[in-house]
Design a protein around this motif. Structure first.
Motif, mmCIF file in Angstrom:
data_model
loop_
_atom_site.group_PDB
_atom_site.id
_atom_site.type_symbol
_atom_site.label_atom_id
_atom_site.label_comp_id
_atom_site.label_asym_id
_atom_site.label_seq_id
_atom_site.Cartn_x
_atom_site.Cartn_y
_atom_site.Cartn_z
ATOM 1 N N ASN A 125 -26.017 -1.414 -21.698
ATOM 2 C CA ASN A 125 -26.788 -0.314 -21.110
ATOM 3 C C ASN A 125 -27.182 0.739 -22.137
ATOM 4 O O ASN A 125 -28.292 1.265 -22.093
ATOM 5 C CB ASN A 125 -26.012 0.332 -19.961
ATOM 6 N N LEU A 148 -30.042 -0.359 -24.144
ATOM 7 C CA LEU A 148 -31.254 -0.287 -23.334
ATOM 8 C C LEU A 148 -31.778 1.145 -23.287
ATOM 9 O O LEU A 148 -32.974 1.382 -23.503
ATOM 10 C CB LEU A 148 -30.986 -0.814 -21.925
ATOM 11 N N VAL A 149 -30.900 2.096 -23.044
ATOM 12 C CA VAL A 149 -31.290 3.508 -23.019
ATOM 13 C C VAL A 149 -31.885 3.911 -24.369
ATOM 14 O O VAL A 149 -32.935 4.564 -24.434
ATOM 15 C CB VAL A 149 -30.083 4.402 -22.649
ATOM 16 N N TRP A 155 -41.184 -3.708 -32.425
ATOM 17 C CA TRP A 155 -41.671 -3.530 -31.062
ATOM 18 C C TRP A 155 -43.041 -4.180 -30.906
ATOM 19 O O TRP A 155 -43.327 -4.826 -29.908
ATOM 20 C CB TRP A 155 -41.726 -2.051 -30.705
ATOM 21 N N GLU A 166 -35.332 2.330 -24.761
ATOM 22 C CA GLU A 166 -36.309 2.940 -23.854
ATOM 23 C C GLU A 166 -36.710 4.328 -24.337
ATOM 24 O O GLU A 166 -37.865 4.726 -24.188
ATOM 25 C CB GLU A 166 -35.766 2.986 -22.432
ATOM 26 N N LYS A 167 -35.774 5.068 -24.930
ATOM 27 C CA LYS A 167 -36.111 6.378 -25.507
ATOM 28 C C LYS A 167 -37.108 6.209 -26.653
ATOM 29 O O LYS A 167 -38.010 7.023 -26.823
ATOM 30 C CB LYS A 167 -34.854 7.076 -26.031
ATOM 31 N N GLY A 178 -40.100 3.347 -24.674
ATOM 32 C CA GLY A 178 -40.501 3.414 -23.274
ATOM 33 C C GLY A 178 -40.040 2.174 -22.519
ATOM 34 O O GLY A 178 -39.571 1.202 -23.109
ATOM 35 N N LYS A 179 -40.190 2.224 -21.206
ATOM 36 C CA LYS A 179 -39.812 1.076 -20.376
ATOM 37 C C LYS A 179 -40.908 0.035 -20.444
ATOM 38 O O LYS A 179 -42.095 0.368 -20.462
ATOM 39 C CB LYS A 179 -39.572 1.506 -18.937
ATOM 40 N N SER A 180 -40.497 -1.215 -20.472
ATOM 41 C CA SER A 180 -41.456 -2.307 -20.588
ATOM 42 C C SER A 180 -40.817 -3.603 -20.117
ATOM 43 O O SER A 180 -39.597 -3.784 -20.240
ATOM 44 C CB SER A 180 -41.893 -2.461 -22.042
ATOM 45 N N ARG A 181 -41.646 -4.505 -19.623
ATOM 46 C CA ARG A 181 -41.174 -5.832 -19.225
ATOM 47 C C ARG A 181 -40.626 -6.609 -20.424
ATOM 48 O O ARG A 181 -39.800 -7.499 -20.273
ATOM 49 C CB ARG A 181 -42.332 -6.602 -18.590
ATOM 50 N N PHE A 220 -35.343 -5.859 -22.094
ATOM 51 C CA PHE A 220 -34.362 -6.007 -21.016
ATOM 52 C C PHE A 220 -32.993 -6.352 -21.573
ATOM 53 O O PHE A 220 -32.841 -6.701 -22.743
ATOM 54 C CB PHE A 220 -34.815 -7.039 -19.977
ATOM 55 N N LYS A 221 -32.005 -6.249 -20.693
ATOM 56 C CA LYS A 221 -30.618 -6.535 -21.050
ATOM 57 C C LYS A 221 -30.360 -8.034 -20.912
ATOM 58 O O LYS A 221 -30.765 -8.650 -19.921
ATOM 59 C CB LYS A 221 -29.707 -5.720 -20.136
#
Length: 152
Positions: A88, A91-92, A77, A95-96, A99-102, A105-106
């Motif tokens: 998806n 991605l989940v 990371w 993100e767990k 975290g969400k970040s630019r 992505f998929k």
């Protein structure tokens, strides 16, 4: 130099295919990238890729003999500019963990909005490695275009 990691569940089908396809496409275009892949599960750590993926890469004259499956780490990371997932659930899961970040992505988000694909189907289950290759090649082409244009 951009550093990109592709991520799927087991790191033996989709993400290694994307890793080697992107490396090959970038080299042919004279684009210098660092490319790797990993899995969310770690189920296949230390293993070679699925024979279906190896066959696809062999058919493209891409040498993949140096591949060894691994699991995504916190260091990944920090190190990679982009972590690009195949579906998806990947991605989940990421993100767990991060975290969400630019930077996360998929891969199919790179395709035009009218594309019939919102993820890369897992050929471990579908058996359709050719479909996986076709989607990955489209996505990698668009990724390189965006890198060349400075979008990514």
């Amino acid at each position: 130099m951009k550093k990109i990691m592709f991520i799927c569940l087991g790191n033996i089908c989709r993400s290694p295919m994307a890793e080697y396809v992107l490396r090959d496409m970038a080299a042919k275009r004279g684009i210098v990238l660092e490319v790797a892949s990993a899995g969310t599960s770690g189920w296949h750590d230390g293993e070679y890729m699925h024979c279906g993926t190896a066959d696809i890469l062999d058919g493209l004259n891409i040498d993949s003999r140096d591949f060894i499956s691994s699991k995504v780490t916190r260091d990944d990371w920090q190190y990679y500019d982009y972590l690009i997932v195949m579906d998806n659930q990947n991605l989940v899961d990421m993100e767990k963990q991060f975290g969400k970040s630019r930077k996360l992505f998929k891969i199919t988000d790179l395709l035009p909005e009218n594309s019939p694909y919102d993820h890369v189907p897992d050929p471990w289950y579908t058996g359709n490695f050719v479909e996986t290759r076709e989607i990955i090649q489209q996505c990698c082409n668009e990724l390189l275009i965006q890198i060349q244009r400075g979008i990514l």
